[in-house]
Design an enzyme around this catalytic site. Structure first.
Site, PDB file in Angstrom:
ATOM      1  N   HIS A   1       0.837  -1.213   0.000  1.00  6.34           N
ATOM      2  CA  HIS A   1       0.000   0.000   0.000  1.00  6.34           C
ATOM      3  C   HIS A   1       0.868   1.257   0.000  1.00  6.34           C
ATOM      4  CE1 HIS A   1      -3.848  -2.033   1.327  1.00  6.34           C
ATOM      5  NE2 HIS A   1      -2.944  -2.951   1.591  1.00  6.34           N
TER       6      HIS A   1
ATOM      7  N   HIS B   1      -1.413  -1.877   7.202  1.00  2.73           N
ATOM      8  CA  HIS B   1      -1.213  -2.028   5.747  1.00  2.73           C
ATOM      9  C   HIS B   1      -0.230  -0.987   5.217  1.00  2.73           C
ATOM     10  CE1 HIS B   1      -4.629   0.757   6.188  1.00  2.73           C
ATOM     11  NE2 HIS B   1      -4.187   1.332   5.094  1.00  2.73           N
TER      12      HIS B   1
ATOM     13  N   GLY C   1      -2.285  -4.952  11.250  1.00  3.65           N
ATOM     14  CA  GLY C   1      -2.777  -5.349   9.935  1.00  3.65           C
ATOM     15  C   GLY C   1      -4.270  -5.577  10.047  1.00  3.65           C
TER      16      GLY C   1
ATOM     17  N   ASP D   1      -9.029   5.433   9.165  1.00  2.08           N
ATOM     18  CA  ASP D   1     -10.491   5.281   9.104  1.00  2.08           C
ATOM     19  C   ASP D   1     -10.901   3.856   9.454  1.00  2.08           C
ATOM     20  OD1 ASP D   1     -11.244   7.920   8.130  1.00  2.08           O
ATOM     21  OD2 ASP D   1     -10.219   7.362   6.277  1.00  2.08           O
TER      22      ASP D   1
ATOM     23  N   HIS E   1      -4.477   2.079  -2.996  1.00  5.03           N
ATOM     24  CA  HIS E   1      -4.600   1.057  -1.970  1.00  5.03           C
ATOM     25  C   HIS E   1      -4.218  -0.277  -2.548  1.00  5.03           C
ATOM     26  CE1 HIS E   1      -6.108   1.115   1.982  1.00  5.03           C
ATOM     27  NE2 HIS E   1      -6.896   2.138   1.741  1.00  5.03           N
TER      28      HIS E   1
ATOM     29  N   GLU F   1     -15.325  -7.746  25.439  1.00 10.70           N
ATOM     30  CA  GLU F   1     -14.402  -8.883  25.344  1.00 10.70           C
ATOM     31  C   GLU F   1     -13.305  -8.644  24.311  1.00 10.70           C
ATOM     32  OE1 GLU F   1     -17.691  -9.150  25.053  1.00 10.70           O
ATOM     33  OE2 GLU F   1     -18.323 -10.217  26.859  1.00 10.70           O
TER      34      GLU F   1
ATOM     35  N   ASP G   1     -28.731 -21.490  31.404  1.00 11.33           N
ATOM     36  CA  ASP G   1     -28.571 -20.334  30.517  1.00 11.33           C
ATOM     37  C   ASP G   1     -28.784 -20.697  29.045  1.00 11.33           C
ATOM     38  OD1 ASP G   1     -28.342 -18.128  32.095  1.00 11.33           O
ATOM     39  OD2 ASP G   1     -26.155 -18.243  32.288  1.00 11.33           O
TER      40      ASP G   1
ATOM     41  N   HIS H   1     -25.246 -19.679  25.657  1.00  9.80           N
ATOM     42  CA  HIS H   1     -24.152 -19.568  26.621  1.00  9.80           C
ATOM     43  C   HIS H   1     -23.341 -20.860  26.776  1.00  9.80           C
ATOM     44  CE1 HIS H   1     -25.951 -15.795  27.428  1.00  9.80           C
ATOM     45  NE2 HIS H   1     -25.261 -15.560  28.539  1.00  9.80           N
TER      46      HIS H   1
HETATM   47  C1  LIG Z   1     -10.041  -6.266  10.254  1.00 13.47           C
HETATM   48  C2  LIG Z   1      -9.646  -5.912   8.864  1.00 13.47           C
HETATM   49  N1  LIG Z   1     -10.561  -5.918   7.901  1.00 13.47           N
HETATM   50  C3  LIG Z   1     -10.228  -5.643   6.610  1.00 13.47           C
HETATM   51  C4  LIG Z   1      -8.938  -5.356   6.283  1.00 13.47           C
HETATM   52  C5  LIG Z   1      -8.548  -5.126   4.842  1.00 13.47           C
HETATM   53  N2  LIG Z   1      -8.143  -3.737   4.644  1.00 13.47           N
HETATM   54  C6  LIG Z   1      -6.875  -3.354   4.557  1.00 13.47           C
HETATM   55  S1  LIG Z   1      -6.708  -1.717   4.363  1.00 13.47           S
HETATM   56  C7  LIG Z   1      -8.380  -1.470   4.388  1.00 13.47           C
HETATM   57  C8  LIG Z   1      -8.993  -0.117   4.241  1.00 13.47           C
HETATM   58  C9  LIG Z   1      -8.295   0.796   5.051  1.00 13.47           C
HETATM   59  O1  LIG Z   1      -8.767   2.074   4.922  1.00 13.47           O
HETATM   60  P1  LIG Z   1      -8.132   3.103   5.933  1.00 13.47           P
HETATM   61  O2  LIG Z   1      -8.095   2.468   7.254  1.00 13.47           O
HETATM   62  O3  LIG Z   1      -8.853   4.364   5.792  1.00 13.47           O
HETATM   63  O4  LIG Z   1      -6.659   3.216   5.433  1.00 13.47           O
HETATM   64  P2  LIG Z   1      -6.159   4.191   4.282  1.00 13.47           P
HETATM   65  O5  LIG Z   1      -7.224   4.202   3.239  1.00 13.47           O
HETATM   66  O6  LIG Z   1      -5.991   5.495   4.892  1.00 13.47           O
HETATM   67  O7  LIG Z   1      -4.886   3.569   3.810  1.00 13.47           O
HETATM   68  C10 LIG Z   1      -9.029  -2.675   4.535  1.00 13.47           C
HETATM   69  C11 LIG Z   1     -10.494  -2.818   4.567  1.00 13.47           C
HETATM   70  C12 LIG Z   1      -7.995  -5.351   7.322  1.00 13.47           C
HETATM   71  N3  LIG Z   1      -6.722  -5.093   7.105  1.00 13.47           N
HETATM   72  N4  LIG Z   1      -8.377  -5.601   8.596  1.00 13.47           N
END
Ligand SMILES: Cc1ncc(C[n+]2csc(CCOP(=O)(O)OP(=O)(O)O)c2C)c(N)n1
Length: 669
Positions: free
Chosen positions: A28, A68, A116, A157, A263, A412, A470, A474
């Site tokens: 990325h 990433h 990640g 985000d 990306h 949790e 329960d 559960h």
């Molecule tokens: C739990 C999880 N779900 C999905 C992904 C796949 N994934 C990698 S980057 C990304 C989008 C990231 O967007 P953002 O966090 O805004 O990063 P930016 O666009 O600023 O690089 C996703 C969905 C991941 N890494 N982790």
């Protein structure tokens, strides 16, 4: 004030990241390009670290939650002088390199946590800040602040969208973790496109309502504004800080900036050329690092050495003033258990009525806690059920950061990731409890704890249909199998109070990774260890609990946890028929699998082919220990709401059934 040198340094981060992603033909580039300025400001003007000693205990922690964007972190580590040569960056994402696709702690010097899976790093940072506060409160004395550092993070985000960040942010606000400072890379873009597609809440407002100190920087390339915001965040002692910084993903790329196409794929040769031209960067060579930029970044080495030295001087004077505390500090930070830590370990007398293993666990925890003052943790709002409370100790709260009882609230997932952060920080031994069935809610964090080899202890109670009324929501069925499927996680399901004590001993002494204790809600007899083998056998994963005294065994009954009693009772009936039967207690598959083959053959000899395994849960995986022609008495469907005894009968987890299956198998042989 921004200078030409600053600009050069920021672009060095950007283009190094871009070129390495291009070489790897994957990764990325966009996030590092957009967040380069905030990273530069933080790493060159604030971060207290020593690149030559990434493990300096009082360093500031830095978490790249948006894992990433790993090339951002690798660029920073290389440029500031960590043991991460440029060749490693050029081998980004390749077999055997120190620069895996996402940052992996323990693999690359200077990487504080494995990130990640979005949201995890966010919550890890909260755990790190918790550990810092706890240690500071325990060790610091007037004029002797040997624990005093910040936890910084860059969050995205995606991190903010993930539920786990809500849980952790809410708790961090409640706990007023003032030394936690997050920079939010507010670039309005995720993989699917604009954040307007699915993420339109008022982020700043959200953090304000959690009790965070919130600032906004409108221009992510404004060095001075970012610097001022971080300074202000440092001044804010009573609230964690959230600095939303408006950035542009892929900054500098004429055709890809502000789009999701930066990306997960390289910019491409043509776009890289245009970007370099646009930023006034030489087209050749790739991975170019201007000398002035490198020199500037590398000041971190000298500065880091100096800062660590100052700290070491402080520790020396602390040692003189507080020799006992200093000794304790050494032990904690080096993850050592004090001599005689288990001198108060509970030994339970045999008792046919017995007690629930969760009760035994609570007693053991309280017995050993006084010798292990860095054992800290709690439950996700089930402390009375999980028996996680250390009696007579304070709660970890604002103003009481020396408290060892932690209230995670009904969170949790957050608990799992915060425990990881605490363990990663070091100095504390964290534990967390919930019902076994809700281990599913924290699974992503457990998986990462196992991957990182963290010493975290999970107290999972109510470990079967034995919890009774329960009902199916559960009652764990597949959870034991699911946890056992996680590599490097040790699952232990003790059969009685004394095995529970040994399970705790194992959890504390084992250095390999996290340990999950699966404990009963219902009472189980405390076995007479004069009659049965010692509970120390637990340390080998499985052991002969009761040998066939009437000759070489014709069959074996193998069980874990509460079902051991069924195995014992069944073995009595079978013996009365003149059949030689061995009972094996098998509290932990993983520990058993680690034993030498000779031992494993001794406990489960190939010659004894007739075997029945008994466990009130999914049968998945048990055939490995019983063989195909044998039988597993288990439950491969959801439970039901009824008293425990009824459920055992209705689902056929009974002595009669075990005897019946064993005799059938013997006849078929
Ligand atoms: C739990 C999880 N779900 C999905 C992904 C796949 N994934 C990698 S980057 C990304 C989008 C990231 O967007 P953002 O966090 O805004 O990063 P930016 O666009 O600023 O690089 C996703 C969905 C991941 N890494 N982790």
């Amino acid at each position: 004030m921004e200078t030409g040198l600053d600009n050069l340094c920021v672009n060095t981060i950007r283009m190094l990241s871009v070129d390495c992603v291009e070489r790897a033909k994957s990764g990325h580039p966009g996030m590092p390009m957009g967040a380069a300025t905030m990273a530069y400001v933080l790493w060159t003007r604030f971060l207290r670290h020593n690149p030559l000693n990434p493990k300096w205990p009082d360093r500031d922690r830095f978490v790249l939650s948006a894992g990433h964007g790993s090339m951002l972190l690798y660029s920073l580590l290389h440029l500031t002088g960590y043991d991460l040569p440029l060749e490693e960056l050029k081998n980004f994402r390749q077999w055997g390199s120190k620069t895996p696709g996402h940052p992996e702690s323990g693999h690359t010097p200077g990487v504080e946590t494995t990130t990640g899976p979005l949201g995890q790093g966010f919550a890890n940072g909260v755990g790190m800040a918790v550990a810092e506060q706890f240690l500071a409160s325990h060790f610091n004395r007037a004029g002797h602040e040997i624990v005093n550092h910040y936890t910084y993070g860059i969050v995205s985000d995606g991190d903010l969208m993930e539920g786990v960040s809500h849980e952790a942010a809410s708790l961090a606000g409640h706990l007023k973790l003032g030394k936690l400072i997050y920079l939010y890379d507010d670039n309005h873009i995720t993989i699917d496109g604009s954040t307007d597609l699915a993420f339109t809440e008022d982020r700043a407002g959200r953090f304000r309502s959690y009790g965070w100190h919130v600032q906004q920087v409108d221009d992510g390339n404004n060095i001075e504004a970012i610097e001022n915001a971080i300074k202000e965040a440092q001044q804010e002692k009573d609230r964690p800080s959230f600095i939303a910084i408006r950035t542009h993903i892929g900054f500098g790329s004429p055709n890809k900036q502000d789009t999701s196409s930066v990306h997960g794929e390289p910019l491409g040769t043509e776009e890289i050329k245009l970007t370099k031209e646009n930023l006034g960067w030489p087209l050749e060579p790739d991975c170019f690092i201007p000398d002035e930029a490198l020199k500037h970044f590398r000041q971190a080495v000298e500065m880091g050495e100096e800062r660590e030295k100052e700290w070491r001087d402080q520790v020396r004077s602390y040692e003189k003033a507080y020799p006992e505390m200093a000794k304790e500090w050494d032990q904690w930070i080096n993850n050592e258990l004090p001599d005689g830590w288990d001198s108060n370990m509970t030994v339970f007398p045999s008792d046919p009525k017995g007690m629930a293993t969760r009760v035994a666990s609570g007693m053991v925890l309280n017995a050993i806690a006084s010798n292990l003052p860095n054992l800290m943790g709690g439950s996700a709002d089930l402390a009375p059920s999980n028996k996680t409370l250390i009696k007579g100790e304070e709660a970890f709260q604002d103003g009481h950061y020396n408290g060892r009882n932690f209230y995670f609230g009904v969170r949790e997932h957050g608990m799992g990731s915060i425990l990881n952060g605490m363990a990663l920080h070091g100095g504390v031994i964290p534990y967390g409890g919930t019902f076994l069935v809700f281990s599913d809610y924290m699974r992503p964090a457990i998986r990462l704890a196992a991957m990182m080899g963290l010493k975290v202890i999970y107290i999972f109670t109510h470990d079967s249909i034995g919890l009774g009324e329960d009902g199916p929501t559960h009652q764990p069925i597949e959870q034991l199998a699911a946890l056992r499927a996680i590599p490097n996680l040790t699952v232990i399901r003790p059969c009685d109070a004394n095995e529970t004590a040994e399970a705790w001993r194992f959890a504390l002494e084992d250095r390999k990774g996290p340990v999950a204790l699966a404990l009963t809600r219902q009472g189980v007899p405390t076995l007479d260890r004069d009659k049965f083998a010692s509970a120390r056998g637990l340390h080998r994963g499985a052991y002969i609990l009761n040998e066939a005294h009437n000759g070489t065994p014709d069959l074996m009954l193998i069980a874990s946890g509460s079902e051991i009693q069924i195995a014992i009772d069944a073995s009595q009936e079978i013996k009365e028929k003149g059949i030689a039967v061995r009972v094996v207690s098998m509290p932990s598959w993983q520990v058993f699998d680690r034993q030498p083959e000779e031992y494993r053959n001794q406990v489960l000899p190939h010659e004894i082919k007739v075997r029945v395994a008994i466990e009130a849960g999914s049968t998945q995986g048990w055939h490995r220990y019983v063989g195909e022609k044998s039988h597993v008495v288990g439950i491969d469907h959801f439970g039901a709401s009824a008293p425990s005894k009824t459920l055992y009968e209705k689902f056929g987890i009974t002595v009669d059934r075990v005897v019946e299956e064993a005799l059938r198998l013997l006849k078929e042989k």
